[in-house]
Design an enzyme around this catalytic site. Structure first.
Site, PDB file in Angstrom:
ATOM      1  N   LYS A 140     -68.609  48.713 -33.375  1.00 29.65           N
ATOM      2  CA  LYS A 140     -67.473  48.083 -34.068  1.00 29.65           C
ATOM      3  C   LYS A 140     -67.017  49.040 -35.163  1.00 29.65           C
ATOM      4  O   LYS A 140     -67.789  49.861 -35.643  1.00 29.65           O
ATOM      5  CB  LYS A 140     -67.901  46.761 -34.703  1.00 29.65           C
ATOM      6  N   ASP A 180     -58.731  44.724 -33.048  1.00 33.78           N
ATOM      7  CA  ASP A 180     -59.318  43.493 -33.617  1.00 33.78           C
ATOM      8  C   ASP A 180     -58.298  43.043 -34.656  1.00 33.78           C
ATOM      9  O   ASP A 180     -57.106  43.413 -34.563  1.00 33.78           O
ATOM     10  CB  ASP A 180     -60.699  43.782 -34.239  1.00 33.78           C
ATOM     11  N   ASN A 255     -53.330  37.580 -32.054  1.00 31.12           N
ATOM     12  CA  ASN A 255     -53.501  37.860 -30.626  1.00 31.12           C
ATOM     13  C   ASN A 255     -54.322  36.780 -29.924  1.00 31.12           C
ATOM     14  O   ASN A 255     -53.900  36.233 -28.894  1.00 31.12           O
ATOM     15  CB  ASN A 255     -54.166  39.241 -30.479  1.00 31.12           C
TER      16      ASN A 255
HETATM   17  P1  NDP Z   1     -54.926  39.211 -35.406  1.00 36.81           P
HETATM   18  O1  NDP Z   1     -54.870  40.167 -36.523  1.00 36.81           O
HETATM   19  O2  NDP Z   1     -54.043  39.413 -34.237  1.00 36.81           O
HETATM   20  O3  NDP Z   1     -54.702  37.728 -35.914  1.00 36.81           O
HETATM   21  C1  NDP Z   1     -55.480  37.124 -36.895  1.00 36.81           C
HETATM   22  C2  NDP Z   1     -54.765  35.842 -37.272  1.00 36.81           C
HETATM   23  O4  NDP Z   1     -55.599  35.040 -38.080  1.00 36.81           O
HETATM   24  C3  NDP Z   1     -53.490  36.097 -38.080  1.00 36.81           C
HETATM   25  O5  NDP Z   1     -52.535  35.151 -37.698  1.00 36.81           O
HETATM   26  C4  NDP Z   1     -53.954  35.868 -39.513  1.00 36.81           C
HETATM   27  O6  NDP Z   1     -52.919  35.458 -40.397  1.00 36.81           O
HETATM   28  C5  NDP Z   1     -54.877  34.716 -39.291  1.00 36.81           C
HETATM   29  N1  NDP Z   1     -55.845  34.527 -40.348  1.00 36.81           N
HETATM   30  C6  NDP Z   1     -56.616  35.427 -40.981  1.00 36.81           C
HETATM   31  N2  NDP Z   1     -57.420  34.828 -41.855  1.00 36.81           N
HETATM   32  C7  NDP Z   1     -57.132  33.509 -41.763  1.00 36.81           C
HETATM   33  C8  NDP Z   1     -57.622  32.345 -42.369  1.00 36.81           C
HETATM   34  N3  NDP Z   1     -58.591  32.426 -43.288  1.00 36.81           N
HETATM   35  N4  NDP Z   1     -57.122  31.150 -41.979  1.00 36.81           N
HETATM   36  C9  NDP Z   1     -56.152  31.060 -41.070  1.00 36.81           C
HETATM   37  N5  NDP Z   1     -55.642  32.132 -40.453  1.00 36.81           N
HETATM   38  C10 NDP Z   1     -56.131  33.322 -40.792  1.00 36.81           C
HETATM   39  O7  NDP Z   1     -56.465  39.192 -34.949  1.00 36.81           O
HETATM   40  P2  NDP Z   1     -57.071  38.728 -33.560  1.00 36.81           P
HETATM   41  O8  NDP Z   1     -56.339  37.554 -33.047  1.00 36.81           O
HETATM   42  O9  NDP Z   1     -57.227  39.922 -32.709  1.00 36.81           O
HETATM   43  O10 NDP Z   1     -58.551  38.318 -34.001  1.00 36.81           O
HETATM   44  C11 NDP Z   1     -58.860  36.999 -34.452  1.00 36.81           C
HETATM   45  C12 NDP Z   1     -60.361  36.782 -34.337  1.00 36.81           C
HETATM   46  O11 NDP Z   1     -60.768  36.949 -32.962  1.00 36.81           O
HETATM   47  C13 NDP Z   1     -61.242  37.741 -35.147  1.00 36.81           C
HETATM   48  O12 NDP Z   1     -62.405  37.061 -35.556  1.00 36.81           O
HETATM   49  C14 NDP Z   1     -61.628  38.797 -34.109  1.00 36.81           C
HETATM   50  O13 NDP Z   1     -62.830  39.475 -34.460  1.00 36.81           O
HETATM   51  C15 NDP Z   1     -61.812  37.920 -32.877  1.00 36.81           C
HETATM   52  N6  NDP Z   1     -61.751  38.596 -31.602  1.00 36.81           N
HETATM   53  C16 NDP Z   1     -60.643  39.316 -31.252  1.00 36.81           C
HETATM   54  C17 NDP Z   1     -60.596  39.928 -30.025  1.00 36.81           C
HETATM   55  C18 NDP Z   1     -59.385  40.622 -29.537  1.00 36.81           C
HETATM   56  O14 NDP Z   1     -59.337  40.964 -28.356  1.00 36.81           O
HETATM   57  N7  NDP Z   1     -58.366  40.840 -30.344  1.00 36.81           N
HETATM   58  C19 NDP Z   1     -61.754  39.894 -29.104  1.00 36.81           C
HETATM   59  C20 NDP Z   1     -62.825  39.036 -29.544  1.00 36.81           C
HETATM   60  C21 NDP Z   1     -62.813  38.446 -30.758  1.00 36.81           C
HETATM   61  P3  NDP Z   1     -51.861  36.480 -41.031  1.00 36.81           P
HETATM   62  O15 NDP Z   1     -50.917  36.779 -39.915  1.00 36.81           O
HETATM   63  O16 NDP Z   1     -51.252  35.737 -42.154  1.00 36.81           O
HETATM   64  O17 NDP Z   1     -52.657  37.669 -41.454  1.00 36.81           O
END
Ligand code: NDP
Length: 460
Positions: A140, A180, A255
Site C-alpha cells: 500500500k 485509493d 469510486n
Molecule cells: P474516493 O476518494 O473515490 O472517495 C472517497 C469518498 O468518501 C469521497 O466521496 C469522500 O468525500 C468521502 N469521505 C471521506 N471521508 C468521509 C467521511 N468521514 N464521511 C463521509 N464521507 C467521507 O475513494 P474510494 O471510493 O476509492 O475509497 C473509499 C474507501 O474504499 C477507502 O476506505 C478505500 O481504502 C476503500 N477501497 C477502495 C478501493 C478502490 O478500488 N478504489 C478498493 C478497496 C477498498 P469528499 O469527496 O468530500 O472527499
C-alpha cells in the site's frame, strides 16, 4: 490421537498467549500507530483457533514475520504550486508481504495519511489479496497530500514528483500500485506517464486502474462497488434476503460508493442516502445517481449541491449522522472507523439486516461484535471489497498477454471471484468453530494461504 477437552483447552491457551505476546511486540515496535494496532489486533484474535490446531505457524514464527513489513519506504515529495511556492509532502510505500506474488495495493492521497494508516491498509491487503485467489502479495502507499482544490497542473506536478522517487522501488514483477482515496484514473495516468519517461520503457503492468486507452481493464472503475454488491447478494441469498425492494444507505460518494449504489439500484434496491466529507443527503424517493456522478466525477462538487436539482431532498452537514437513517442494508464506503458501538446500536435499533463493508476497516471491533451478537449479516471489508484488487490482477494478466478482454468477460470473472471468496470465508469459519462468522472466516482463509507459502519459502 483423540484430543481431550483438557489438551484442547491447553492448545487454545498456548495459542492465545502466543498471539498476545506477538501483539505486545507490535505495539512496542510501532508506538502510537493506533490504526495499525487496531488492524493487527483484530486479525490476530481471529487466528487463535488456527494456531491451536496447527502449531506449525507458531513454530515458524509466521505471526512475528507477517506483522513486520518486508520494507517501508518513506520519502520527500517536493513540488511547486501554481503560485510558484515550493510545497513538501511525505510519500510512503509499504511492501508488506511478497510470499504469494509481487506487492499489490492502492495509493491514497489524503492529508490524514501517515505510517500507521499505510501500514494498517498494507497489512489488511495481504489477506485480502490472498482471498482473491490471484498471485498477488500485499502492499500500500500514498502521501499526506490533499488533491482537493488543486489544479490539474498541480496534481500532475505532484504525481510526477511522487513517481520520481517511487520508480526506484516498483515494477511489473516487483510492486504494482493502484488507486485509493484521492487517486483515480487521472492520477494513475500522470504517474504512469512519469514512470514510462524515467524507465524509458513501456511497461503497462506497473500500475493498475489505468485508462482503457493505455492498458486499463474494463470493469476496473466499477469493480470494488460491483464486487461489494455481488458479495452482499450471495451472503443475503443464503438467508432468503434480496436487494429488490430494500432500503439502502451508502456512506461516501467516491469510486466505491458510486458503483455500489449503481449495482444495488440495478438489483432493485432504493438507495435513500449517501454522503461525502461535508455531510449527507437523504432522498426518500431514492438518490438520483446521475446527479451524484456529475457532482463528484467532474470537479470538486459536494453532495449538498444535489438539492439544486432535487429540492425535495434533505442535506445534513454531519456526515457521521448518515447512520441515523433507517435502512435494511448499510454499506459503509467512505473511510476507516466510520462505525463505532453507538452507531452500530443505532443501526440495529433501526432494523438493519445487512452490513457490508466497501471501505477498509469502517467498523471497529465493538461494532463488529454487536453485529454478530445481534445476528446481523456482516460482510467484512477484506472479503467484501476485494473486487477492486481482483480486477487489478486481471488488468495485470491482460497487460502481460497484451490483450483486452470485453466488459462481460471481466464482470463474469469478478462475479466468480466474489462467490469464491464468500465460500472460502464461510468454509473456514465453519471449520474453525465460528459458523456464519465471515469476518473470522475471511481472516483465517487469507492467513492460511499466506502462512503456508511463508513456511515453504523458509525464513526470509
Ligand atoms: P474516493 O476518494 O473515490 O472517495 C472517497 C469518498 O468518501 C469521497 O466521496 C469522500 O468525500 C468521502 N469521505 C471521506 N471521508 C468521509 C467521511 N468521514 N464521511 C463521509 N464521507 C467521507 O475513494 P474510494 O471510493 O476509492 O475509497 C473509499 C474507501 O474504499 C477507502 O476506505 C478505500 O481504502 C476503500 N477501497 C477502495 C478501493 C478502490 O478500488 N478504489 C478498493 C478497496 C477498498 P469528499 O469527496 O468530500 O472527499
Amino acid at each position: 490421537m483423540i484430543m481431550t477437552q483438557t489438551t484442547k483447552d491447553d492448545s487454545l491457551q498456548r495459542a492465545k498467549d502466543y498471539v498476545d505476546g506477538v501483539f505486545k511486540t507490535v505495539q512496542e515496535r510501532n508506538p502510537g500507530e493506533v490504526e495499525f494496532h487496531q488492524a493487527t489486533k483484530h486479525i490476530f484474535s481471529s487466528l487463535v483457533p488456527v494456531f491451536a490446531k496447527h502449531p506449525k505457524y507458531m513454530k515458524n514464527g509466521i505471526l512475528e514475520r507477517i506483522s513486520e513489513p518486508e520494507r517501508l519506504i518513506t520519502f520527500r515529495v517536493p513540488w511547486v504550486d501554481d503560485n510558484g511556492n515550493v510545497q513538501v509532502n511525505r510519500g510512503f510505500r509499504v511492501q508488506f508481504n511478497s510470499s504469494i506474488g509481487p506487492y499489490k495495493g492502492g495509493t491514497r492521497f489524503h492529508p490524514s495519511v501517515n505510517a500507521s494508516i499505510i501500514k494498517f491498509l498494507g497489512f489488511e491487503q495481504i489477506f485480502k489479496n490472498a482471498l482473491t485467489g490471484q498471485p498477488i502479495g500485499g502492499g500500500k502507499g500514498g502521501a499526506d497530500f490533499s488533491p482537493k482544490g488543486k489544479s490539474d497542473n498541480e496534481i500532475m506536478r505532484f504525481c510526477q514528483s511522487y513517481m520520481t522517487e517511487l520508480v526506484n522501488h516498483i515494477g511489473p514483477n516487483v510492486d504494482i500500485p493502484a488507486g485509493d482515496i484521492g487517486v483515480g484514473a487521472r492520477e494513475i495516468g500522470f504517474m504512469f506517464g512519469q514512470y514510462k519517461r524515467l524507465r524509458g520503457a513501456y511497461e503497462p503492468g506497473v500500475l493498475t486502474g489505468k485508462d482503457v486507452r493505455f492498458g486499463g481493464s474494463l470493469v476496473r472503475p466499477e469493480a470494488t462497488g460491483y464486487g461489494l454488491i455481488y458479495f452482499a447478494n450471495h451472503m443475503m441469498h443464503d438467508l432468503g434476503l434480496t436487494f429488490e425492494g430494500s432500503n439502502v444507505v451508502v456512506s461516501g460518494a467516491g469510486n466505491v460508493a458510486i458503483y455500489a449504489m449503481e449495482k444495488a439500484m440495478e438489483l432493485g434496491a432504493k438507495v435513500v442516502a449517501c454522503s461525502d466529507s461535508s455531510g449527507y443527503i437523504y432522498d426518500e424517493q431514492g438518490i438520483n445517481l446521475e446527479t451524484i456522478k456529475r457532482l463528484k466525477f467532474s470537479g470538486n462538487g459536494q453532495v449538498a449541491s444535489y438539492l439544486d436539482e432535487h429540492p425535495h431532498a434533505v442535506f445534513h452537514d454531519n456526515c457521521a449522522e448518515i447512520w441515523n437513517v433507517p435502512c435494511d442494508i448499510a454499506l459503509p464506503c467512505a473511510t476507516q472507523n466510520e462505525i463505532d458501538a453507538d452507531i452500530a446500536k443505532t443501526l440495529i435499533k433501526n432494523g438493519v439486516k445487512v452490513v457490508a463493508e466497501g471501505s477498509n476497516m469502517p467498523s471497529n471491533q465493538e461494532a463488529i461484535d454487536l453485529f454478530n451478537e445481534s445476528h446481523i449479516l456482516f460482510g467484512p471489508a477484506k472479503a467484501a471489497n476485494a473486487g477492486g484488487v481482483a480486477v487489478s490482477a486481471l488488468e495485470m494478466a491482460q497487460n502481460s498477454m497484451k490483450l483486452t478482454w470485453p466488459f462481460e468477460k471481466v464482470d463474469k470473472k469478478l462475479h466468480e471471484i466474489m462467490l469464491n471468496i464468500y465460500h472460502n470465508a464461510v468454509n473456514a469459519a465453519e471449520e474453525y468453530g465460528y459458523p456464519g462468522n465471515l469476518d473470522v472466516g475471511a481472516n483465517i482463509a487469507g492467513f492460511i494461504k499466506v502462512g503456508d507459502a511463508m513456511i515453504r519459502e523458509g525464513v526470509v
